[in-house]
Design a protein around this motif. Structure first.
Motif, PDB file in Angstrom:
ATOM      1  N   MET A 133       0.774  -1.267   0.004  1.00 50.21           N
ATOM      2  CA  MET A 133      -0.045   0.036  -0.094  1.00 50.21           C
ATOM      3  C   MET A 133       0.834   1.239  -0.043  1.00 50.21           C
ATOM      4  SD  MET A 133      -2.790  -1.576   0.478  1.00 50.21           S
ATOM      5  CE  MET A 133      -4.173  -0.402   1.072  1.00 50.21           C
ATOM      6  N   GLN A 134       0.314   2.180  -0.509  1.00 53.65           N
ATOM      7  CA  GLN A 134       1.002   3.456  -0.329  1.00 53.65           C
ATOM      8  C   GLN A 134       0.109   4.752  -0.244  1.00 53.65           C
ATOM      9  OE1 GLN A 134       3.519   4.113  -3.917  1.00 53.65           O
ATOM     10  NE2 GLN A 134       3.555   6.391  -3.482  1.00 53.65           N
ATOM     11  N   TYR A 184      -3.539   0.892  -3.179  1.00 51.59           N
ATOM     12  CA  TYR A 184      -2.619  -0.162  -3.441  1.00 51.59           C
ATOM     13  C   TYR A 184      -1.714   0.367  -4.285  1.00 51.59           C
ATOM     14  CZ  TYR A 184      -5.886  -3.846  -1.926  1.00 51.59           C
ATOM     15  OH  TYR A 184      -6.418  -4.544  -0.803  1.00 51.59           O
ATOM     16  N   GLN A 185      -0.344  -0.166  -4.323  1.00 48.23           N
ATOM     17  CA  GLN A 185       0.812   0.589  -4.950  1.00 48.23           C
ATOM     18  C   GLN A 185       0.631  -0.032  -6.559  1.00 48.23           C
ATOM     19  OE1 GLN A 185       4.851  -0.638  -4.016  1.00 48.23           O
ATOM     20  NE2 GLN A 185       4.878   1.208  -2.588  1.00 48.23           N
ATOM     21  N   LYS A 186      -0.002  -1.188  -6.847  1.00 49.12           N
ATOM     22  CA  LYS A 186      -0.241  -1.657  -7.940  1.00 49.12           C
ATOM     23  C   LYS A 186      -1.451  -0.629  -8.706  1.00 49.12           C
ATOM     24  CE  LYS A 186       0.587  -6.396  -8.471  1.00 49.12           C
ATOM     25  NZ  LYS A 186      -0.010  -7.867  -8.226  1.00 49.12           N
ATOM     26  N   GLU A 187      -2.223  -0.263  -8.196  1.00 44.24           N
ATOM     27  CA  GLU A 187      -3.271   0.898  -8.650  1.00 44.24           C
ATOM     28  C   GLU A 187      -2.667   2.161  -8.932  1.00 44.24           C
ATOM     29  OE1 GLU A 187      -6.299   1.780  -5.646  1.00 44.24           O
ATOM     30  OE2 GLU A 187      -7.576   2.555  -7.093  1.00 44.24           O
ATOM     31  N   LEU A 188      -1.743   2.646  -8.035  1.00 47.75           N
ATOM     32  CA  LEU A 188      -0.888   3.823  -8.346  1.00 47.75           C
ATOM     33  C   LEU A 188      -0.202   3.601  -9.719  1.00 47.75           C
ATOM     34  CD1 LEU A 188      -0.086   5.363  -4.879  1.00 47.75           C
ATOM     35  CD2 LEU A 188      -1.381   6.324  -6.633  1.00 47.75           C
ATOM     36  N   VAL A 241       0.374   8.490 -10.293  1.00 40.53           N
ATOM     37  CA  VAL A 241      -0.556   9.802 -10.337  1.00 40.53           C
ATOM     38  C   VAL A 241      -1.621   9.418  -9.537  1.00 40.53           C
ATOM     39  CG1 VAL A 241      -1.749  11.660 -11.376  1.00 40.53           C
ATOM     40  CG2 VAL A 241       0.184  10.913 -12.400  1.00 40.53           C
ATOM     41  N   CYS A 242      -2.069  10.036  -8.361  1.00 42.89           N
ATOM     42  CA  CYS A 242      -3.269   9.869  -7.652  1.00 42.89           C
ATOM     43  C   CYS A 242      -4.557   9.907  -8.223  1.00 42.89           C
ATOM     44  CB  CYS A 242      -3.117  10.696  -6.623  1.00 42.89           C
ATOM     45  SG  CYS A 242      -4.579  10.414  -5.368  1.00 42.89           S
ATOM     46  N   PRO A 243      -5.380   8.716  -8.189  1.00 45.73           N
ATOM     47  CA  PRO A 243      -6.318   8.437  -9.209  1.00 45.73           C
ATOM     48  C   PRO A 243      -7.352   9.421  -8.289  1.00 45.73           C
ATOM     49  CG  PRO A 243      -5.744   6.230  -8.422  1.00 45.73           C
ATOM     50  CD  PRO A 243      -4.834   7.360  -7.827  1.00 45.73           C
ATOM     51  N   GLY A 244      -7.182   9.973  -6.981  1.00 45.02           N
ATOM     52  CA  GLY A 244      -8.129  10.650  -6.345  1.00 45.02           C
ATOM     53  C   GLY A 244      -8.098  12.323  -6.561  1.00 45.02           C
TER      54      GLY A 244
END
Ligand code: ZN
Length: 294
Positions: free
Chosen positions: A30-31, A41-45, A51-54
């Motif tokens: 996690m990050q 999730y680091q994978k998501e980032l 780049v933050c999806p939020g």
């Protein structure tokens, strides 16, 4: 807690209140976003080019990550990988610090140079990495960048340089400052031969790097939110005895004041550069759509 709260709308992401809680986040999985403080999730980032999806915060990335995000798959060939820093001024513990950064980052210096392709167009590329001695520019960084510019000039390739730097490398004293002149002269020669140089300033681009080649591109771009400036805010305030605005030295502030031509989100970087190559008629007019990867 009221019973109905248990069935309330679930938050999409967990948020942590303080540093103490952060220690519980498993490393490598996690990050925490440096912008909105939410956890991902680091994978998501990584899938989102870090780049933050939020909130759109652009996290710092390594030189090789950036190259991977940018060039056509498998097209990168590194140059001058074995150039290593010496300790010309016998600065105390300089060698040890270099050695520990080599181990920490897997890089030999604070810049990676080479050639690659974007939408099949061949180009020279230099990417600085702020994890190595804060991306400071010593003799090797300056030499690698100057060589890359020179190669681009001779082989008539465009060159893109991504900067991320705390400035000159103090352990090399005046030899560091010389790199400002050397890289700027290399750019001047490139321009005299009608070469194309795109400068992309990423977080942070400061000191001797911002005051030399980073600011003299045919295009001077920046990533959103990047810190760009020469001296730090506190030093300037003490010198001019005036309070500076809060957003002073952000990419957006520099854009407003003509120091930066465009602020480009990471996800749009590759296609924007491809468009510029097209405008300057590099490559054989191949369709972008056909080779687009991002
Ligand atoms: Zn965020």
């Amino acid at each position: 807690m009221a019973l109905k709260d248990l069935f309330g709308k679930k938050k999409k992401y967990a948020s942590i209140p303080g540093d103490k809680a952060r220690k519980d986040v498993p490393e490598g999985l996690m990050q925490k976003c440096g912008g909105c403080q939410k956890i991902f999730y680091q994978k998501e980032l990584q899938k989102n080019l870090n780049v933050c999806p939020g909130c759109g915060h652009h996290h710092q990335i390594s030189a090789y990550e950036r190259i991977n995000y940018l060039v056509d798959e498998g097209s990168f060939k590194e140059w001058d990988k074995d150039l290593l820093s010496k300790n010309p001024l016998n600065f105390s513990q300089y060698e040890e610090k270099i050695e520990s950064d080599i181990i920490k980052t897997g890089l030999n210096e604070a810049v990676v140079t080479g050639e690659g392709r974007i939408h099949k167009v061949r180009m020279a590329i230099a990417v600085m990495d702020s994890r190595f001695r804060m991306g400071s520019m010593g003799s090797v960084v300056g030499e690698k960048i100057a060589r890359a510019i020179e190669k681009a000039r001779i082989e008539k390739m465009p060159i893109i340089i991504f900067t991320a730097s705390g400035g000159a490398r103090m352990q090399e004293g005046v030899l560091s400052l010389m790199q400002m002149a050397k890289t700027s002269i290399a750019i001047q020669r490139l321009h005299a031969d009608n070469g194309l140089f795109i400068s992309v300033m990423t977080n942070p681009t400061t000191g001797g790097v911002s005051a030399s080649f980073a600011s003299i591109g045919d295009y001077n771009f920046a990533e959103p939110g990047a810190l760009i400036g020469f001296a730090g805010q506190r030093i300037i305030e003490q010198t001019i005895r005036e309070k500076l605005p809060k957003d002073f030295q952000t990419a957006e502030f520099q854009l407003k004041h003509g120091q930066v031509d465009k602020v480009i989100p990471r996800q749009e970087m590759r296609d924007t550069i491809a468009t510029i190559f097209d405008i300057h008629q590099f490559g054989g007019g191949e369709s972008h759509a056909a080779s687009s990867r991002v």
